[in-house]
Design a protein around this motif. Structure first.
Motif, short mmCIF file in Angstrom:
data_model
loop_
_atom_site.label_atom_id
_atom_site.label_comp_id
_atom_site.label_asym_id
_atom_site.label_seq_id
_atom_site.Cartn_x
_atom_site.Cartn_y
_atom_site.Cartn_z
N GLN A 10 0.84 -1.20 0.00
CA GLN A 10 0.00 0.00 0.00
C GLN A 10 0.87 1.24 0.00
N ASN A 13 -3.15 6.00 -0.42
CA ASN A 13 -4.50 5.50 -0.70
C ASN A 13 -4.54 4.52 -1.87
N SER A 48 -9.18 3.14 3.52
CA SER A 48 -7.99 3.93 3.16
C SER A 48 -7.50 3.60 1.76
N ARG A 50 -8.25 3.49 -2.02
CA ARG A 50 -9.23 4.11 -2.92
C ARG A 50 -8.98 3.80 -4.39
N HIS A 194 -3.30 7.32 -7.93
CA HIS A 194 -3.36 8.37 -6.91
C HIS A 194 -4.32 9.48 -7.31
N ALA A 197 -7.65 8.11 -6.67
CA ALA A 197 -7.83 8.01 -5.22
C ALA A 197 -8.13 9.35 -4.58
#
Length: 257
Positions: A10, A13, A48, A50, A194, A197
């Motif tokens: 991870q 997000n 968390s 996304r 990102h 997200a």
């Protein structure tokens, strides 16, 4: 590991799923499918995360699909038909998914890429529905997903010959959205993840659900469904925050509520 694994990392997000069996061109084993089936609900439950990127370990392959040797581990065709499939697992994700195709995407590997919402390819990537050369056809959604992604003649060409196409041809027919240099693939895919997200999560999830529904509904039903999903999104705290941010000319801060 001889049976391979699914590696999950991870980055803020964004989650990155990597098929990690490079010595076997990331061919999927039953244990890898089981890992993916276990991971998917955990990803969707983690607010968390996304957006997700899916890729293959190494530079040679995204995935060449199910390890052919695994077929003999099933009791027969009916047992194989009733397996819990890795492509089904990936398609069940409510979270937006980007395929970063870094090499061979053959057989089930093509289906895995098609099961993602967006596909970005390295310039060295190649794609093939290769099962016909071995005497069968794909069963992870390849026909329906190709038919919804590329022109009918190109879908038929892939399915009936089993021959590979390169990244440039995949871009031309609309199988992928972008082709980049190999070294730029993961950065490009994660930057896009990102960006997605950063959008309101409920709006992103409803947009994804609506896209999927639109492929299987008639026009009027699809538009009505879109309006229902729009009403869901408009009722969220994130939508109120989006309106406030627009009025105040500032970035929105979205929490998925």
């Amino acid at each position: 590991m001889a049976d391979g694994r699914i590696r999950f990392e991870q980055d803020g997000n964004v989650g990155v799923l990597t098929l990690d069996r490079p010595a076997k061109l990331n061919a999927a084993t039953r244990s890898m499918s089981a890992e993916l089936l276990e991971l998917i609900p955990r990803i969707d439950a983690d607010r968390s995360i996304r957006a997700v990127v899916v890729t293959g370990a190494g530079e040679r392959a995204f995935s060449v699909g199910t390890d052919v040797g695994e077929l003999d581990r099933y009791d027969g065709p009916w047992d194989f038909r009733n397996r819990r499939d890795y492509c089904d697992a990936l398609r069940s994700l409510r979270t937006p998914v980007i395929a970063a195709v870094n090499g061979y995407a053959y057989g089930g590997g093509l289906e895995l890429a098609l099961s993602c919402d967006i596909r970005i390819a390295a310039s060295t990537a190649t794609f093939a529905a290769a099962e016909i050369k071995l005497g069968w056809i794909g069963g992870g959604g390849v026909t329906a997903l190709l038919a919804g992604s590329v022109p009918a003649s190109d879908a038929a060409l892939l399915l009936l010959t089993g021959d590979p196409i390169d990244a440039a041809e995949a871009l031309r027919i609309g199988l992928v959205s972008k082709v980049v240099a190999t070294g730029e693939l993961l950065p490009t895919a994660t930057e896009l993840a990102h960006r997605i997200a950063s959008r309101p999560p409920v709006a992103a999830a409803t947009a994804k659900a609506n896209l999927r529904a639109a492929r299987s509904m008639g026009l009027e039903a699809a538009i009505q469904y879109e309006r229902e999903l729009q009403a869901v999104a408009l009722g969220t705290q994130d939508a109120a925050e989006g309106r406030a941010a627009f009025a105040e000319r500032r970035p929105g801060h979205f929490e998925g509520r």
